[in-house]
Motif scaffolding. Structure first.
Motif, PDB file in Angstrom:
ATOM      1  N   SER A  24      56.844  17.266  11.077  1.00 14.47           N
ATOM      2  CA  SER A  24      56.231  17.676  12.258  1.00 14.47           C
ATOM      3  C   SER A  24      54.719  17.979  11.660  1.00 14.47           C
ATOM      4  O   SER A  24      53.756  17.831  12.141  1.00 14.47           O
ATOM      5  N   THR A  25      54.646  18.668  10.240  1.00 19.81           N
ATOM      6  CA  THR A  25      53.265  18.976   9.652  1.00 19.81           C
ATOM      7  C   THR A  25      52.328  17.684   9.768  1.00 19.81           C
ATOM      8  O   THR A  25      51.299  17.698  10.217  1.00 19.81           O
ATOM      9  N   VAL A  26      53.049  16.695   9.140  1.00 17.80           N
ATOM     10  CA  VAL A  26      52.191  15.263   8.996  1.00 17.80           C
ATOM     11  C   VAL A  26      51.888  14.835  10.364  1.00 17.80           C
ATOM     12  O   VAL A  26      50.715  14.263  10.835  1.00 17.80           O
ATOM     13  N   ALA A  27      52.635  14.919  11.335  1.00 16.29           N
ATOM     14  CA  ALA A  27      52.464  14.374  12.606  1.00 16.29           C
ATOM     15  C   ALA A  27      51.090  15.109  13.300  1.00 16.29           C
ATOM     16  O   ALA A  27      50.315  14.679  13.934  1.00 16.29           O
ATOM     17  N   TYR A  28      51.416  16.361  13.359  1.00 14.68           N
ATOM     18  CA  TYR A  28      50.089  17.229  13.945  1.00 14.68           C
ATOM     19  C   TYR A  28      49.029  17.103  13.013  1.00 14.68           C
ATOM     20  O   TYR A  28      47.977  17.051  13.874  1.00 14.68           O
ATOM     21  N   LEU A  29      49.112  16.883  11.911  1.00 14.53           N
ATOM     22  CA  LEU A  29      47.811  16.761  10.855  1.00 14.53           C
ATOM     23  C   LEU A  29      47.127  15.437  11.486  1.00 14.53           C
ATOM     24  O   LEU A  29      45.795  15.384  11.811  1.00 14.53           O
ATOM     25  N   PHE A  30      48.182  14.520  11.701  1.00 15.97           N
ATOM     26  CA  PHE A  30      47.246  12.991  11.947  1.00 15.97           C
ATOM     27  C   PHE A  30      46.815  13.256  13.440  1.00 15.97           C
ATOM     28  O   PHE A  30      45.894  12.587  13.406  1.00 15.97           O
ATOM     29  N   PHE A  31      47.373  13.784  14.194  1.00 24.36           N
ATOM     30  CA  PHE A  31      47.004  14.106  15.480  1.00 24.36           C
ATOM     31  C   PHE A  31      45.752  14.703  15.440  1.00 24.36           C
ATOM     32  O   PHE A  31      44.527  14.482  16.312  1.00 24.36           O
ATOM     33  N   GLY A  32      45.368  15.842  14.678  1.00 29.43           N
ATOM     34  CA  GLY A  32      44.128  16.773  14.548  1.00 29.43           C
ATOM     35  C   GLY A  32      43.103  15.822  14.136  1.00 29.43           C
ATOM     36  O   GLY A  32      41.929  15.925  14.739  1.00 29.43           O
ATOM     37  N   TRP A  33      43.375  14.801  13.396  1.00 28.60           N
ATOM     38  CA  TRP A  33      42.444  13.957  12.844  1.00 28.60           C
ATOM     39  C   TRP A  33      41.853  12.947  14.006  1.00 28.60           C
ATOM     40  O   TRP A  33      40.622  12.769  14.060  1.00 28.60           O
ATOM     41  N   CYS A  34      42.951  12.393  14.331  1.00 23.35           N
ATOM     42  CA  CYS A  34      42.667  11.610  15.398  1.00 23.35           C
ATOM     43  C   CYS A  34      41.897  12.207  16.894  1.00 23.35           C
ATOM     44  O   CYS A  34      40.869  11.679  17.320  1.00 23.35           O
ATOM     45  N   ASP A  35      42.350  13.431  17.172  1.00 18.22           N
ATOM     46  CA  ASP A  35      41.802  14.158  18.372  1.00 18.22           C
ATOM     47  C   ASP A  35      40.269  14.398  17.973  1.00 18.22           C
ATOM     48  O   ASP A  35      39.444  14.458  18.646  1.00 18.22           O
ATOM     49  N   THR A  36      39.887  14.920  16.839  1.00 21.71           N
ATOM     50  CA  THR A  36      38.655  15.134  16.169  1.00 21.71           C
ATOM     51  C   THR A  36      37.706  13.705  16.145  1.00 21.71           C
ATOM     52  O   THR A  36      36.533  13.950  16.553  1.00 21.71           O
ATOM     53  N   TRP A  37      38.373  12.885  15.559  1.00 21.60           N
ATOM     54  CA  TRP A  37      37.288  11.693  15.651  1.00 21.60           C
ATOM     55  C   TRP A  37      37.302  11.221  17.056  1.00 21.60           C
ATOM     56  O   TRP A  37      35.940  10.689  17.285  1.00 21.60           O
ATOM     57  N   TYR A  38      38.067  11.277  17.938  1.00 18.37           N
ATOM     58  CA  TYR A  38      37.681  10.816  19.459  1.00 18.37           C
ATOM     59  C   TYR A  38      36.804  11.668  19.915  1.00 18.37           C
ATOM     60  O   TYR A  38      35.925  11.281  20.772  1.00 18.37           O
ATOM     61  N   LYS A  39      36.879  13.117  19.810  1.00 23.26           N
ATOM     62  CA  LYS A  39      35.963  14.074  20.202  1.00 23.26           C
ATOM     63  C   LYS A  39      34.472  13.944  19.822  1.00 23.26           C
ATOM     64  O   LYS A  39      33.670  14.316  20.333  1.00 23.26           O
ATOM     65  N   ARG A  40      34.427  13.385  18.659  1.00 26.83           N
ATOM     66  CA  ARG A  40      33.151  13.197  17.962  1.00 26.83           C
ATOM     67  C   ARG A  40      32.629  11.948  18.263  1.00 26.83           C
ATOM     68  O   ARG A  40      31.455  11.363  17.989  1.00 26.83           O
ATOM     69  N   GLY A  41      33.027  10.937  19.266  1.00 25.23           N
ATOM     70  CA  GLY A  41      32.715   9.964  19.478  1.00 25.23           C
ATOM     71  C   GLY A  41      32.977   8.552  19.038  1.00 25.23           C
ATOM     72  O   GLY A  41      32.409   7.508  19.006  1.00 25.23           O
ATOM     73  N   ARG A  42      33.987   8.758  18.195  1.00 26.75           N
ATOM     74  CA  ARG A  42      34.525   7.817  17.276  1.00 26.75           C
ATOM     75  C   ARG A  42      33.476   6.798  16.338  1.00 26.75           C
ATOM     76  O   ARG A  42      33.568   5.809  16.509  1.00 26.75           O
ATOM     77  N   LYS A  43      32.685   7.755  15.868  1.00 23.55           N
ATOM     78  CA  LYS A  43      31.475   7.245  15.162  1.00 23.55           C
ATOM     79  C   LYS A  43      31.808   6.447  13.723  1.00 23.55           C
ATOM     80  O   LYS A  43      31.183   5.651  13.113  1.00 23.55           O
ATOM     81  N   GLU A  44      32.860   7.364  13.149  1.00 20.64           N
ATOM     82  CA  GLU A  44      33.344   6.969  11.634  1.00 20.64           C
ATOM     83  C   GLU A  44      34.160   5.568  11.597  1.00 20.64           C
ATOM     84  O   GLU A  44      35.069   5.581  12.461  1.00 20.64           O
ATOM     85  N   THR A  45      33.946   4.909  10.701  1.00 23.97           N
ATOM     86  CA  THR A  45      34.675   3.660  10.662  1.00 23.97           C
ATOM     87  C   THR A  45      35.943   4.176   9.755  1.00 23.97           C
ATOM     88  O   THR A  45      36.098   5.431   9.131  1.00 23.97           O
TER      89      THR A  45
END
Length: 60
Positions: A24-45
């Motif tokens: 659960s910890t790993v899954a929510y960590l992964f979701f947090g990274w994806c969510d932040t990346w998306y909200k920032r406009g998916r700028k980073e490669t």
């Protein structure tokens, strides 16, 4: 989020508590990274994301 939880198989009630909470910890960590990346406009490669993770890990 449902797809990420399914990917990490977080729905197994028969698993030991430590395994269930770890997944659960790993899954929510992964979701947090994806969510932040998306909200920032998916700028980073992917390479930039890996470099960020490496820098973060080095500070632990």
């Amino acid at each position: 989020m449902e797809a990420i939880l399914a990917f990490f198989e977080c729905d197994r009630e028969e698993e030991e508590a430590i395994v269930a909470y770890s997944k659960s910890t790993v899954a929510y960590l992964f979701f947090g990274w994806c969510d932040t990346w998306y909200k920032r406009g998916r700028k980073e490669t992917p390479e930039q994301i890996k470099a960020i993770m490496d820098r973060q890990r080095a500070k632990l």
